[in-house]
Write a protein that holds these residues in place. Structure first.
Motif, PDB file in Angstrom:
ATOM      1  N   SER A   1      22.121   7.978  19.970  1.00 18.10           N
ATOM      2  CA  SER A   1      22.694   8.558  18.737  1.00 18.10           C
ATOM      3  C   SER A   1      22.670  10.087  18.782  1.00 18.10           C
ATOM      4  O   SER A   1      23.371  10.750  18.039  1.00 18.10           O
ATOM      5  N   GLY A   2      21.800  10.646  19.648  1.00 14.82           N
ATOM      6  CA  GLY A   2      21.663  12.099  19.700  1.00 14.82           C
ATOM      7  C   GLY A   2      20.427  12.586  18.960  1.00 14.82           C
ATOM      8  O   GLY A   2      20.295  13.753  18.625  1.00 14.82           O
ATOM      9  N   LYS A   3      19.507  11.644  18.705  1.00 14.84           N
ATOM     10  CA  LYS A   3      18.262  11.952  17.982  1.00 14.84           C
ATOM     11  C   LYS A   3      17.468  13.069  18.680  1.00 14.84           C
ATOM     12  O   LYS A   3      16.993  13.989  18.051  1.00 14.84           O
ATOM     13  N   SER A   4      17.346  12.985  20.010  1.00 15.98           N
ATOM     14  CA  SER A   4      16.552  13.987  20.755  1.00 15.98           C
ATOM     15  C   SER A   4      17.210  15.360  20.708  1.00 15.98           C
ATOM     16  O   SER A   4      16.523  16.378  20.578  1.00 15.98           O
TER      17      SER A   4
ATOM     18  N   ASP B   1      19.157  11.089   4.133  1.00 16.81           N
ATOM     19  CA  ASP B   1      20.258  11.881   4.702  1.00 16.81           C
ATOM     20  C   ASP B   1      20.747  11.180   5.964  1.00 16.81           C
ATOM     21  O   ASP B   1      19.946  10.639   6.733  1.00 16.81           O
ATOM     22  N   VAL B   2      22.061  11.196   6.155  1.00 17.63           N
ATOM     23  CA  VAL B   2      22.642  10.593   7.361  1.00 17.63           C
ATOM     24  C   VAL B   2      23.528  11.637   8.026  1.00 17.63           C
ATOM     25  O   VAL B   2      24.366  12.263   7.374  1.00 17.63           O
ATOM     26  N   LEU B   3      23.314  11.827   9.317  1.00 17.37           N
ATOM     27  CA  LEU B   3      24.157  12.756  10.072  1.00 17.37           C
ATOM     28  C   LEU B   3      24.927  11.921  11.101  1.00 17.37           C
ATOM     29  O   LEU B   3      24.326  11.337  12.002  1.00 17.37           O
ATOM     30  N   ILE B   4      26.224  11.815  10.923  1.00 20.66           N
ATOM     31  CA  ILE B   4      27.048  11.043  11.866  1.00 20.66           C
ATOM     32  C   ILE B   4      27.369  11.956  13.046  1.00 20.66           C
ATOM     33  O   ILE B   4      28.163  12.892  12.922  1.00 20.66           O
ATOM     34  N   ASN B   5      26.745  11.671  14.181  1.00 22.93           N
ATOM     35  CA  ASN B   5      26.883  12.539  15.351  1.00 22.93           C
ATOM     36  C   ASN B   5      27.978  11.996  16.282  1.00 22.93           C
ATOM     37  O   ASN B   5      27.692  11.406  17.318  1.00 22.93           O
ATOM     38  N   ASP B   6      29.239  12.205  15.879  1.00 19.75           N
ATOM     39  CA  ASP B   6      30.336  11.673  16.697  1.00 19.75           C
ATOM     40  C   ASP B   6      31.266  12.784  17.190  1.00 19.75           C
ATOM     41  O   ASP B   6      32.394  12.534  17.589  1.00 19.75           O
ATOM     42  N   ARG B   7      30.769  14.034  17.113  1.00 16.10           N
ATOM     43  CA  ARG B   7      31.601  15.144  17.599  1.00 16.10           C
ATOM     44  C   ARG B   7      30.897  15.853  18.745  1.00 16.10           C
ATOM     45  O   ARG B   7      30.106  15.234  19.454  1.00 16.10           O
TER      46      ARG B   7
ATOM     47  N   ALA C   1      28.069  21.459  19.677  1.00 19.01           N
ATOM     48  CA  ALA C   1      28.070  22.643  18.793  1.00 19.01           C
ATOM     49  C   ALA C   1      28.109  22.207  17.330  1.00 19.01           C
ATOM     50  O   ALA C   1      27.471  22.810  16.462  1.00 19.01           O
ATOM     51  N   TRP C   2      28.852  21.147  17.060  1.00 20.59           N
ATOM     52  CA  TRP C   2      28.954  20.633  15.691  1.00 20.59           C
ATOM     53  C   TRP C   2      27.604  20.072  15.244  1.00 20.59           C
ATOM     54  O   TRP C   2      27.161  20.325  14.115  1.00 20.59           O
ATOM     55  N   LEU C   3      26.922  19.356  16.150  1.00 18.91           N
ATOM     56  CA  LEU C   3      25.608  18.802  15.827  1.00 18.91           C
ATOM     57  C   LEU C   3      24.650  19.937  15.461  1.00 18.91           C
ATOM     58  O   LEU C   3      23.915  19.872  14.476  1.00 18.91           O
TER      59      LEU C   3
END
Length: 207
Positions: free
Chosen positions: A19-22, A177-183, A186-188
Motif C-alpha cells: 500500500s506504501g505504508k513504509s 483518516d484514509v490516504l489512497i496511495n494510487d498516484r 511526490a503526491w504521497l
C-alpha cells in the motif's frame, strides 16, 4: 529538557502489503515525527540476552537457535505454522512484551504526536494503544503489482499474504483518516505533509 506535562498523542499507521505504508512512514520521520515500528519491536524482544529468547529456547529446544545464538526465525516459523497450539503459546508470550516495548519507545517521543506503524494494527488489537488511526490504502491490483515488483514474488504468493491480513473493510472500519496511495511518490509526500500539518493542530488526536 522534556516538559513532564507534555504527552504526545499516538497515531496508528497501517495498510495492507504494497500500500506504501513504509514510504508514508519515512515521510513522517523526515518531518521529525517520532515513530516506532511494531515489526522492529517484535525483533527487539527476542534478541540474545532478552528473557523472551530464553523462554522460547526452553520451550522449543536449541533447534530454534542459529549458531551465533540468535533466534532462527524460519525454524521457529516452521514449528508454529504446523501447530496452532504452539503459535498461540508464542503469541501469548510475545504480544504483551512487544506491547511494553512499543509503549516504552513511544514514551521517549518529543514530537507533538508519535506514530506506531504496524501491519497488524487492527488484527493484533494494537490500535487500542492509539488515539487516531491512519490507513494507507491502495487498489488491490496496484498492491499486487507493487509487491511483485518489490519482492520478486508470484501473484499467488501476494494473494496468500493479502488473505492473511485484515480485510480492507476491517482496516477501514477503524480508520479516522484514509490516504489512497494510487498516484506517484511526490503526491504521497505532499499528502503526508498535509496530514502532518493537520495533526499538529490536534490535541489528543481528535479535533
Amino acid at each position: 529538557m522534556t516538559n513532564p506535562a507534555f504527552k504526545p498523542w499516538i497515531l496508528g499507521l497501517t495498510g495492507g502489503i504494497g500500500s506504501g505504508k513504509s514510504a508514508a512512514a519515512q515521510h513522517f520521520i523526515d518531518l521529525g515525527v517520532h515513530l516506532v515500528d511494531a515489526d522492529n519491536a517484535a525483533r527487539w524482544v527476542v534478541e540474545p540476552g532478552r528473557p523472551a529468547l530464553a523462554k522460547i529456547v526452553e520451550h522449543f529446544g536449541a533447534q530454534v537457535l542459529q549458531a551465533n545464538g540468535e533466534l532462527d526465525r524460519s525454524a521457529l516459523r516452521r514449528l508454529i505454522f504446523q501447530d496452532p497450539e504452539q503459535r498461540r503459546w508464542l503469541e501469548t508470550l510475545l504480544h504483551p512484551l512487544i506491547g511494553q516495548e512499543i509503549i516504552s519507545y513511544l514514551a521517549r517521543a518529543e514530537s507533538p504526536y508519535a506514530i506506531l506503524v504496524s501491519p497488524l494494527l487492527v488484527e493484533s488489537g494494537q490500535y487500542k494503544m492509539t488515539q487516531r488511526v491512519l490507513v494507507i490504502d491502495a487498489p488491490e491490483q496496484l498492491q499486487i503489482q507493487r509487491t511483485m515488483q518489490r519482492d520478486s514474488t508470484s501473484e499467488e504468493q501476494v494473494q496468500a499474504i493479502l488473505k492473511a491480513q485484515a480485510s480492507r473493510e476491517q482496516r477501514l472500519s477503524h480508520a479516522d483518516d484514509v490516504l489512497i496511495n494510487d498516484r506517484d511518490p511526490a503526491w504521497l509526500k505532499s499528502e503526508v505533509e498535509r496530514l502532518h500539518h493537520f495533526y499538529l493542530t490536534l490535541r489528543g488526536g481528535q479535533p
